[in-house]
Scaffold this active site. Structure first.
Site, PDB file in Angstrom:
ATOM      1  N   CYS A 285       0.818  -1.227   0.000  1.00 37.17           N
ATOM      2  CA  CYS A 285       0.000   0.000   0.000  1.00 37.17           C
ATOM      3  C   CYS A 285       0.845   1.266   0.000  1.00 37.17           C
ATOM      4  CB  CYS A 285      -0.977  -0.017   1.171  1.00 37.17           C
ATOM      5  SG  CYS A 285      -0.233   0.091   2.811  1.00 37.17           S
ATOM      6  N   HIS A 333      -2.662   1.306   6.975  1.00 39.04           N
ATOM      7  CA  HIS A 333      -2.988   1.223   5.555  1.00 39.04           C
ATOM      8  C   HIS A 333      -3.115   2.629   4.986  1.00 39.04           C
ATOM      9  CE1 HIS A 333      -4.263  -0.905   1.968  1.00 39.04           C
ATOM     10  NE2 HIS A 333      -5.262  -0.051   1.815  1.00 39.04           N
ATOM     11  N   HIS A 345      -5.810   1.847  -4.294  1.00 37.95           N
ATOM     12  CA  HIS A 345      -4.879   1.325  -3.297  1.00 37.95           C
ATOM     13  C   HIS A 345      -4.435  -0.088  -3.654  1.00 37.95           C
ATOM     14  CE1 HIS A 345      -7.930  -1.051  -0.601  1.00 37.95           C
ATOM     15  NE2 HIS A 345      -8.320  -1.058  -1.846  1.00 37.95           N
TER      16      HIS A 345
END
Length: 370
Positions: A285, A333, A345
């Site tokens: 990510c 994240h 993402h």
């Protein structure tokens, strides 16, 4: 901009308003902020896609929901460990560079000290050749007082020069000692981060292996039902986020660099997630977001946690395309906002870079690289 990038960006903006965003696969499944969504219902459903197949011992929707929650936990812990690995990796590289710089300073300092010693030795030898007599004695022995005075002046200058050489030698020696201490300290940090990196790597592999084992225990039909549950959870979270009215005040356009970052990120759609990766073929990510902004000419921290700590924070209502959305209370994240309630993402192992609803996970906050 190439046609592939333009089409990816256009698709991102169009898909954001479409129902496919609300049910995009590969997203996380917790409730969003500002108001957490209710826990997913475990009540029986009439959705035919969630009806257990006849024949084999059925796995109930309640059991699948428990599996989904367990997977969320395992992949979340893997993401935290991945961030720890990436940070240790980044610090290891920085410390290695610092150690190389210190080693160069030590080599140069030793060479400088050798030259100073040579010059000081030459001055001492010259004084020895002069007999080392005090000025008064040389005045008595001199046939010409004028010659003595001139010589005495030169001797004083030489003595001052020698004194200066000795002082410079001391400073150089002190610098060398400090460089050595700094290098030793950096070695200790380097070893500590190598150990941290190894532990984090082991943790990531353990969590991913546990998640894969859990999923592999399901039948093919059960995995399909599980995916359906995941999509429904993401859809509910995104709908709750949109219904909060958060998009009402979001009408800002991206900066020039923000547009370039969005173009880079959306061009990676479809590429696999890989923990610790930052392209060009695979990403995690924060690898995706850091490389997207690097492509836009703006360096940012490597990990989602450091991005949250170091970058400028903006209100969710003030975010614009290119901003980074940080998720989960531990900043484990990160995604890039595309506009119109959508983000791009790299979700987790087994998934690819994808577009999803920006509110499909719990938002910790938003940061703006530039």
């Amino acid at each position: 901009m190439g046609s592939g990038v333009r089409s990816a960006t256009t698709a991102a903006m169009a898909l954001a308003c479409a129902a496919v965003i609300l049910s995009a696969p590969g997203v996380a499944y917790a409730a969003p902020t500002p108001t957490p969504a209710p826990a997913p219902s475990t009540a029986p459903t009439t959705d035919p896609d969630l009806t257990p197949a006849p024949g084999a011992t059925p796995v109930s929707n309640e059991q699948l929901e428990a599996v989904r929650e367990d997977l969320d936990t395992l992949y979340h812990d893997a993401a935290v460990a991945t961030d720890a690995y990436n940070l240790a990796e980044e610090r290891t590289e920085q410390q290695s560079t610092q150690i190389v710089g210190l080693a160069r300073e030590i080599v140069e300092g030793k060479a400088r000290l050798d030259k100073l010693k040579e010059r000081t030795g030459a001055a001492a030898r010259a004084q020895y050749r002069g007999g080392g007599l005090p000025d008064e004695a040389r005045l008595v022995l001199s046939d010409d007082p004028q010659d003595f005075l001139e010589g005495a002046g030169r001797a004083r200058q030489g003595a001052q020069a020698t004194k200066g050489l000795l002082a410079e030698m001391r400073r150089t020696q002190q610098d060398l000692e400090q460089y050595a201490r700094d290098a030793a300290a950096q070695w200790k940090k380097l070893e500590a981060n190598r150990e941290a990196r190894a532990k984090a790597k082991k943790k990531v592999k353990e969590q991913i292996a546990a998640a894969e084992k859990l999923e592999s225990a399901l039948q093919k039909e059960e995995r399909k039902r599980l995916a359906k549950l995941e999509q429904q959870a993401a859809r509910r979270a995104q709908t709750t986020w949109l219904d909060s009215g958060v998009l009402d005040d979001i009408s800002r356009k991206a900066s020039a660099r923000g547009k370039k970052a969005v173009e880079y990120a959306t061009a990676q759609i479809g590429k696999p997630y890989e923990w610790g990766a930052e392209g060009p073929k695979t990403f995690d990510c924060s690898g995706l977001t850091s490389q997207a902004w690097a492509a836009a000419g703006q360096g940012i921290p490597r990990t989602s946690q450091e991005q949250w700590k170091q970058l400028d924070r903006v209100a969710v209502e003030a975010m614009r395309p290119g901003d980074l959305i940080i998720y989960n209370s531990d900043a484990s994240h990160v995604a890039m906002y595309l506009g119109d309630g959508a983000m791009v993402h790299a979700p987790r192992p087994g998934r690819t870079v994808t577009i999803a609803g920006a509110g499909s996970m719990p938002i910790l906050g938003v940061v703006r690289p530039g």
